[in-house]
Structure formats: C-alpha cells, structure tokens
Motif scaffolding. Structure first.
Motif, mmCIF file in Angstrom:
data_model
loop_
_atom_site.group_PDB
_atom_site.id
_atom_site.type_symbol
_atom_site.label_atom_id
_atom_site.label_comp_id
_atom_site.label_asym_id
_atom_site.label_seq_id
_atom_site.Cartn_x
_atom_site.Cartn_y
_atom_site.Cartn_z
ATOM 1 N N SER A 54 28.391 22.492 117.364
ATOM 2 C CA SER A 54 29.662 22.998 117.904
ATOM 3 C C SER A 54 29.580 24.503 118.190
ATOM 4 O O SER A 54 30.174 24.991 119.157
ATOM 5 C CB SER A 54 30.839 22.679 116.984
ATOM 6 N N ALA A 55 28.825 25.246 117.388
ATOM 7 C CA ALA A 55 28.656 26.682 117.638
ATOM 8 C C ALA A 55 27.856 26.912 118.919
ATOM 9 O O ALA A 55 28.163 27.828 119.694
ATOM 10 C CB ALA A 55 27.962 27.357 116.456
ATOM 11 N N ASP A 57 27.724 24.809 121.515
ATOM 12 C CA ASP A 57 28.623 24.452 122.618
ATOM 13 C C ASP A 57 29.629 25.570 122.884
ATOM 14 O O ASP A 57 29.921 25.898 124.032
ATOM 15 C CB ASP A 57 29.354 23.147 122.324
ATOM 16 N N ARG A 58 30.141 26.182 121.823
ATOM 17 C CA ARG A 58 31.102 27.279 121.992
ATOM 18 C C ARG A 58 30.419 28.516 122.598
ATOM 19 O O ARG A 58 30.980 29.188 123.449
ATOM 20 C CB ARG A 58 31.773 27.621 120.657
ATOM 21 N N ALA A 61 30.096 27.895 126.199
ATOM 22 C CA ALA A 61 31.418 28.004 126.832
ATOM 23 C C ALA A 61 31.823 29.463 127.012
ATOM 24 O O ALA A 61 32.427 29.826 128.033
ATOM 25 C CB ALA A 61 32.466 27.257 126.012
ATOM 26 N N ILE A 62 31.481 30.308 126.060
ATOM 27 C CA ILE A 62 31.796 31.740 126.166
ATOM 28 C C ILE A 62 31.078 32.347 127.367
ATOM 29 O O ILE A 62 31.675 33.105 128.138
ATOM 30 C CB ILE A 62 31.459 32.471 124.853
ATOM 31 N N GLU A 65 32.843 31.261 130.492
ATOM 32 C CA GLU A 65 34.105 31.992 130.681
ATOM 33 C C GLU A 65 33.852 33.431 131.146
ATOM 34 O O GLU A 65 34.714 34.040 131.773
ATOM 35 C CB GLU A 65 34.881 32.071 129.357
ATOM 36 N N ILE A 118 28.680 31.293 115.894
ATOM 37 C CA ILE A 118 29.007 31.341 117.332
ATOM 38 C C ILE A 118 28.421 32.605 117.943
ATOM 39 O O ILE A 118 27.859 32.580 119.046
ATOM 40 C CB ILE A 118 30.525 31.235 117.566
ATOM 41 N N TYR A 156 31.516 37.623 122.320
ATOM 42 C CA TYR A 156 31.686 37.862 123.749
ATOM 43 C C TYR A 156 30.797 38.994 124.254
ATOM 44 O O TYR A 156 30.724 40.050 123.630
ATOM 45 C CB TYR A 156 33.147 38.192 124.070
#
Length: 187
Positions: A54-55, A57-58, A61-62, A65, A118, A156
């Motif tokens: 999940s980290a 995938d996140r 995704a970051i 974005e 993450i 980010y």
C-alpha cells in the motif's frame, strides 16, 4: 494524472507562421489545436513488496498527482513491468537501469528505525524517474531522503524535483534526460 493540453493561444503561437511577402497568417490543420502531450506510462510491479504494497501504491499515486509527463501504473497479471519493487531486510535503495526502468528495494532496516514507508517509496521511485539524492537536505525535499530524519513524513516532491522529472520525460522545456546509471543508489 494530469494531461497537459496546449491551449488555443499557445497552439496558435506555435503553429502560425507569417508570410513576409503577404503578411498573411497561415495556421496548422485544425487537429493540431487542442493537441495534448501524452504522459509516458511506466508499469510497476509491487508483487514482491510484501507489507509495503500500500505504501508503494501511494508513492506511485503521489508522483501521478505531482507530474504530468509520466504516469506510474500497477502491473496487471502477466504484464511486463518497467519497475520492480521488492521488500528486504536491508536499507532502502534503487537500482535504475535506464530512465524509467529499474528495481526498488523497500528496506525494513529504515522502517524499523522509524522512517516513513510512503516517503521511502516515493523517494526510491524518484530515483527511477531520474532524480539523484540531495543530501543533506530539508524535509521539504523528497530527495533529501534519510537526512531529513525520522520525524519527516513528507512524501511529496518539491517544485524543483517535479520540474526535473517533467524535463526528464519531456513534459517541460529543461535539459536532456539524464544518462543511464548502472549503480545502486543506497539511501
């Protein structure tokens, strides 16, 4: 993911040429207006990332974005991946082969020391996207990695890091893509 679209004004500025003799504007064909710049799609396989799935995938995704020129997508069953993500007991690291390709290791050693999973994922994917470490550095710099300390959970990229990735993948008008690296980047 954001797709950059050339606005009518920008498209017109790029495609209109003026004839010196007649002073008339000549426009490109209508389909050139509103043309969009497609993102380069990179497939990542996080099947070996164990508890960090999940980290990862996140982290992907970051990046999706944050930049327009590249999009990270998880691999479908049987699909060949540009990026392999694995979990192991060492320190997090990346082994870029060429721009957009390589292997990322999410090392449990850093996680056990308190580093954010993450942030680790986004940072290591940043190496695959052509970014070097920027150590020492502040928490606001994703590529400062571990030098920002365990309290830093910022996953980010900053504006400069985003711009560099856009340039690496052709989304911005900044320098050529970096040369391929054959060394492991240990963070």
């Amino acid at each position: 993911m954001h797709v950059r679209t050339l606005t009518g004004g920008l498209a017109a500025a790029l495609v209109v040429s003026f004839s010196l003799a007649g002073g008339q504007a000549v426009a490109a064909p209508p389909d050139a207006e509103g043309a969009s710049l497609a993102a380069r799609v990179l497939i990542y396989d996080a099947g070996g990332s164990a508890e960090f799935r999940s980290a990862v995938d996140r982290g992907a995704a970051i990046w999706n974005e944050s930049v327009d020129a590249v999009e990270l997508r998880p691999a479908a069953a049987g699909q060949r991946a540009n990026i392999r993500v694995l979990a192991d007991n060492g320190w997090p690291r990346a082994l870029p082969t060429t721009l957009g390709n390589g292997t990322v290791y999410i090392g449990r050693q850093a996680v056990n020391q308190g580093y954010d999973t993450i942030r680790i994922s986004a940072h290591e994917l940043g190496h695959i996207l052509g970014l070097p470490d920027r150590k020492p550095g502040p928490c606001s710099s994703l590529m400062s990695g571990s030098t920002a300390g365990t309290a830093c959970t910022n996953p980010y990229p900053n504006a400069a890091e985003k711009t560099e990735v856009e340039g690496n993948f052709g989304g911005a008008l900044v320098g050529p893509a970096p040369a391929a690296r054959a060394e492991v980047i240990v963070d």
